[in-house]
Design an enzyme around this catalytic site. Structure first.
Site, PDB file in Angstrom:
ATOM      1  N   LYS A 238       0.846  -1.208   0.000  1.00 61.05           N
ATOM      2  CA  LYS A 238       0.000   0.000   0.000  1.00 61.05           C
ATOM      3  C   LYS A 238       0.872   1.245   0.000  1.00 61.05           C
ATOM      4  O   LYS A 238       0.593   2.217  -0.702  1.00 61.05           O
ATOM      5  CB  LYS A 238      -0.927  -0.024   1.233  1.00 61.05           C
ATOM      6  CG  LYS A 238      -2.022  -1.080   1.133  1.00 61.05           C
ATOM      7  CD  LYS A 238      -2.726  -1.317   2.464  1.00 61.05           C
ATOM      8  CE  LYS A 238      -3.689  -2.490   2.355  1.00 61.05           C
ATOM      9  NZ  LYS A 238      -4.255  -2.917   3.645  1.00 61.05           N
TER      10      LYS A 238
ATOM     11  N   GLN B  60      -4.412  -1.836  10.008  1.00 59.60           N
ATOM     12  CA  GLN B  60      -4.272  -3.121   9.312  1.00 59.60           C
ATOM     13  C   GLN B  60      -4.826  -4.255  10.181  1.00 59.60           C
ATOM     14  O   GLN B  60      -4.441  -4.403  11.342  1.00 59.60           O
ATOM     15  CB  GLN B  60      -2.786  -3.377   8.981  1.00 59.60           C
ATOM     16  CG  GLN B  60      -2.544  -4.636   8.171  1.00 59.60           C
ATOM     17  CD  GLN B  60      -3.165  -4.581   6.770  1.00 59.60           C
ATOM     18  OE1 GLN B  60      -3.151  -3.565   6.105  1.00 59.60           O
ATOM     19  NE2 GLN B  60      -3.729  -5.706   6.332  1.00 59.60           N
TER      20      GLN B  60
ATOM     21  N   ASP C  70     -11.111   2.522   4.657  1.00 57.12           N
ATOM     22  CA  ASP C  70     -11.366   1.093   4.480  1.00 57.12           C
ATOM     23  C   ASP C  70     -12.870   0.808   4.420  1.00 57.12           C
ATOM     24  O   ASP C  70     -13.280  -0.266   3.989  1.00 57.12           O
ATOM     25  CB  ASP C  70     -10.766   0.304   5.659  1.00 57.12           C
ATOM     26  CG  ASP C  70      -9.556  -0.527   5.240  1.00 57.12           C
ATOM     27  OD1 ASP C  70      -9.387  -0.749   4.029  1.00 57.12           O
ATOM     28  OD2 ASP C  70      -8.809  -0.963   6.129  1.00 57.12           O
TER      29      ASP C  70
END
Ligand code: NDP
Length: 282
Positions: A50, A94, A117
């Protein structure tokens, strides 16, 4: 193989390049902050990827590494700092988090306008009601792949195998909002093969190597394989028996190189969208 391969790697490159030009003349680059707790090797790989893509596009990317034994309060404090930081448009924690941390409480702490997200309850609620907001990256990437391939969705039968909050459930909602008739299969579903065999569009998000058999696929179906499973020999495979399914399907995503790169591209797109809105460029 007779199916067309839906090349997520190529499409993601195209989208990332377009985004690079879009953000180039903004007053400041969109800012993405990633929190990584512990040193899970797979999570480290995802976070590194990412960061690389964010750098290529020109996003301001910042990573916070916290030790595996970090306390819940310290993790929440870090999120509060990022929520308050005007240069940060997107916050990503994460997953999975190490045992002992309450992932739901952590997600709930992220400011909804920075939830790139799309995992917070606010984002999930808005998606469920069909309100424009930040949509979870993997299902959003699947919709982009389908659109790019010119797949007509309205009136089609779709089967989503898996109902997680991050993939299966939002995937089913997006397909339903695109006027598919959607069936969701899960671990208690009787006869998954029969459901899959009726589908014009199959999305597999199970987390079990080769779970969806090639023989289940309706001839001419579109098959999207979200799964990423590492076998003992180190190879990566999806949730679908790709070769056998490709003999029957009209189009199929490879693993790797299908949905994975699209997920990252959509994270970048969501970060840019969050920045655009916060900068008043809408
Ligand atoms: P989860 O483990 O959270 O969910 C798996 C789902 O599969 C659950 O809903 C579960 O049902 C269902 N399931 C399990 N066994 C069966 C079965 N025998 N029959 C039917 N359904 C079953 O996984 P995720 O949704 O997070 O991820 C799914 C896969 O996608 C994984 O391989 C993951 O690595 C991959 N992934 C890939 C991404 C990408 O960018 N390509 C991004 C995110 C994930 P139940 O709810 O009943 O338990």
């Amino acid at each position: 193989m007779s199916a067309t391969l839906l090349d997520g790697r190529a499409l993601s490159k195209k989208l990332n390049k377009a985004l690079k030009y879009t953000v180039a003349d903004w007053p400041r680059p969109p800012g993405l902050s990633v929190i990584l707790v512990g040193a899970d090797p797979a999570s480290e790989v995802y976070v590194r990827r990412k960061g690389i893509v964010a750098g290529r596009i020109g996003l301001a990317h910042h990573q916070i590494d916290l030790p595996v034994d970090v306390g819940q309060e310290e993790l929440l404090w870090n999120i509060d700092q990022l929520n308050a930081d005007d240069s940060v448009d997107g916050i990503l924690v994460q997953l999975p988090l190490p045992k002992g941390l309450d992932a739901d409480a952590v997600m709930a702490r992220i400011a909804p306008e920075k939830d790139v997200d799309g995992f917070t309850a606010t984002s999930a609620g808005k998606l469920a009601q069909g309100q424009p907001h930040l949509v979870p990256c993997t299902p959003k990437g699947v919709m982009e792949l389908l659109a790019d391939a010119g797949v007509e969705l309205s009136g089609k039968t779709a089967v989503v195998v898996g109902r997680s909050n991050i993939v299966g459930r939002p995937m089913a909602q997006l397909l339903e909002q695109a006027n598919c008739t959607v069936t969701v299969c899960h671990s208690r579903t009787q006869n998954v093969a029969e459901h899959v065999g009726r589908a014009d569009i199959v999305v597999a998000a199970v987390g079990r190597p080769h779970f969806v058999k090639g023989a289940w696929i309706k001839p001419g179906a579109i098959v999207i394989d979200v799964g990423i499973n590492r076998l003992e020999d180190g190879s990566l495979v999806g949730d679908v028996e790709t070769d056998a399914a490709a003999e029957r399907a009209a189009a199929i995503t490879p693993v790797p190189g299908g949905v994975g790169p699209m997920t990252i591209a959509m994270l970048m797109a969501n970060t840019a969208a969050a920045a655009k809105s916060r900068l008043g460029l809408d």
